[in-house]
Design an enzyme around this catalytic site. Structure first.
Site, PDB file in Angstrom:
ATOM      1  N   ASP A  84      56.847   7.865  77.721  1.00  0.00           N
ATOM      2  CA  ASP A  84      55.743   8.291  78.577  1.00  0.00           C
ATOM      3  C   ASP A  84      56.186   8.074  80.021  1.00  0.00           C
ATOM      4  O   ASP A  84      56.384   6.925  80.458  1.00  0.00           O
ATOM      5  CB  ASP A  84      54.495   7.468  78.268  1.00  0.00           C
ATOM      6  CG  ASP A  84      53.291   7.871  79.120  1.00  0.00           C
ATOM      7  OD1 ASP A  84      53.472   8.686  80.042  1.00  0.00           O
ATOM      8  OD2 ASP A  84      52.182   7.359  78.860  1.00  0.00           O
ATOM      9  N   HIS A 226      64.868  30.092  95.575  1.00  0.00           N
ATOM     10  CA  HIS A 226      66.062  30.887  95.265  1.00  0.00           C
ATOM     11  C   HIS A 226      66.445  31.849  96.378  1.00  0.00           C
ATOM     12  O   HIS A 226      67.588  31.867  96.849  1.00  0.00           O
ATOM     13  CB  HIS A 226      65.843  31.690  93.983  1.00  0.00           C
ATOM     14  CG  HIS A 226      65.661  30.867  92.747  1.00  0.00           C
ATOM     15  ND1 HIS A 226      66.324  29.683  92.528  1.00  0.00           N
ATOM     16  CD2 HIS A 226      64.889  31.067  91.648  1.00  0.00           C
ATOM     17  CE1 HIS A 226      65.977  29.191  91.353  1.00  0.00           C
ATOM     18  NE2 HIS A 226      65.114  30.007  90.799  1.00  0.00           N
TER      19      HIS A 226
END
Length: 452
Positions: A84, A226
């Protein structure tokens, strides 16, 4: 070189499609030895045996071109642990002991801060590294806070904000064409270049990514990271070297020269769209709002185009156009540099002669140059195209990303100030689009995008 990789989000799509095949490619190329260990973790109740069966199936599906021995070696080096990421003790059990570790956060961006905080409390071994996928934060303030959290854990050179576009061999093609050829570099300025188009158009629709994409949209998913990265490579000043400091300094300089968007600029120089039902090839495509997992009220864009102006000596007067879209009629992934026309053509031509165009294909990776040559009739001009297919890279993009992470070479990762500057560029656009100050045009799936 670090020989221990921990992937948080170990049964997710990123690990299946890219990280596992990238590791197999590294193994096949001789970059990973027998000491390498891979630990994958998430909250699922999965045993190591079940995970290895799953990993083998993913490698068969997405890394089938890699030799089977390399795929089997990656599977054998892997184990699975339930973890977790909100619990420091759970995280500490994964990263403690055994020397430095590369902690790869293959998680939704909303969990980055939580995971980094848990890593900080758990304590990473000396010389460890943290890897984060894009988008880096959700907005500028988020990126600033995330940078602050990371600085409390590791020095900047040990933080890898990865963008796999920078690991494509196209990056080297662009830099090589610009910086290693006298025929281009003297012309690489606004005196000779009129426009630069950086395009990532794809026929692909959501491909099961609605949970992420519907919260991000085209501008955050592609343009903010990008395409702005590719812009930096095209527009930056020649660096002293291709070392991480020199190259990344010049990239940040480009982002700082982008003229801030006013409200009028956003209305005039940005466009957004969303696809409606249509046909791509031989398949019918439903409207975006009818795709599984989409919340129509979000008004998420699937098409984004922005025009940038750079306030610099080199580029004043050149238009940079960044465009991306999903569910379009054709794949078009390229950087296209359009030169200004010559002032006069002394001979006749057939009407097809235009300005010179230098095109870097991103997928597939190739390069073309459109010139003017001799026509078939006497004393006439006609277009001529020179084309070259680039040699295949020795590693896939994610193989290169992982190699840089494991060897500690940050040259192709995003520096903290660079991530913040990228958000500065797009924040006025995001605000205007969120307020519906720019129309959300519709375009049929399979078309060329919103009508002009």
């Amino acid at each position: 070189m670090i020989d221990r990789l921990v992937v948080f989000g170990g049964t997710g799509d990123l690990n299946a499609r890219y990280l596992l095949p990238g590791l197999a490619a590294l193994r096949a190329a001789g970059h990973l030895g027998d000491r390498f260990r891979l630990t994958c973790a998430d909250r699922s109740e999965t045993s190591t045996e079940q995970f290895r069966e799953w990993a083998a199936a993913q490698l068969d599906r997405y890394g089938g071109a890699t030799p089977v021995e390399a795929r089997q070696a990656v599977v054998a080096a892997a184990d699975f642990r339930r973890c977790d990421v909100t619990d420091a003790d759970s995280v500490a059990a994964l990263v403690a002991g055994g020397g430095p570790v590369a902690a790869y956060l293959a998680l939704p961006p909303g969990l980055f801060a939580t995971a980094v905080t848990a890593l900080s409390r758990a304590g990473l071994p000396p010389d460890s590294r943290i890897v984060l996928e894009k988008p880096f934060g959700e907005h500028l303030a988020d990126a600033v806070e995330l940078n602050r959290l990371l600085a409390d854990v590791l020095p900047e050179e040990a933080v890898f904000r990865v963008d796999h576009f920078l690991a494509m061999s196209t990056v080297e093609n662009i830099l090589g064409a610009r910086l290693a050829n006298r025929v281009f570099e003297p012309l690489w300025n606004s005196t000779h270049i009129a426009e630069v188009d950086i395009v990532w158009d794809e026929r692909l629709t959501l491909a099961g990514r609605a949970g992420y994409y519907d919260r991000a949209g085209a501008l955050k998913d592609m343009v903010q990271n990008h395409l702005l990265q590719l812009l930096c490579l095209v527009a930056m000043e020649p660096p002293i070297s291709l070392g991480e400091r020199d190259l990344r300094d010049r990239k940040v300089d480009v982002l700082r020269t982008i003229r801030p968007f006013t409200a009028a600029d956003v209305a005039r120089r940005t466009r957004r769209g969303r696809y409606v039902a249509g046909r791509i090839g031989d398949r019918d495509v439903p409207a975006y709002v009818d795709e599984d997992g989409v919340e129509p009220d979000r008004r998420t864009e699937t098409f984004a185009q922005i025009e940038l102006e750079l306030d610099s000596w080199r580029w004043s007067g050149t238009t940079f156009r960044l465009r991306t879209g999903k569910a379009l009629g054709a794949d078009r992934m390229e950087v296209a540099v359009r030169f200004r026309p010559v002032p006069h053509l002394p001979f006749g031509h057939d009407g097809r002669v235009g300005p010179n165009l230098l095109r870097f294909g991103l997928a597939p990776e190739d390069m073309t140059l459109d010139l003017t040559g001799t026509g078939s009739a006497a004393r006439t001009f006609a277009p001529v195209r020179l084309a070259a297919r680039m040699p295949p890279p020795d590693l896939p993009p994610y193989g290169r990303v992982l190699l840089d992470v494991l060897t500690g070479d940050p040259v192709l990762s995003i520096r903290g100030d660079e991530a913040e500057e990228s958000w500065r560029v797009v924040e006025p656009i995001l605000a205007a689009w969120s307020a519906d100050n720019v129309p959300l045009y519709e375009y049929p799936a399979g078309s060329d995008g919103p009508a002009s």
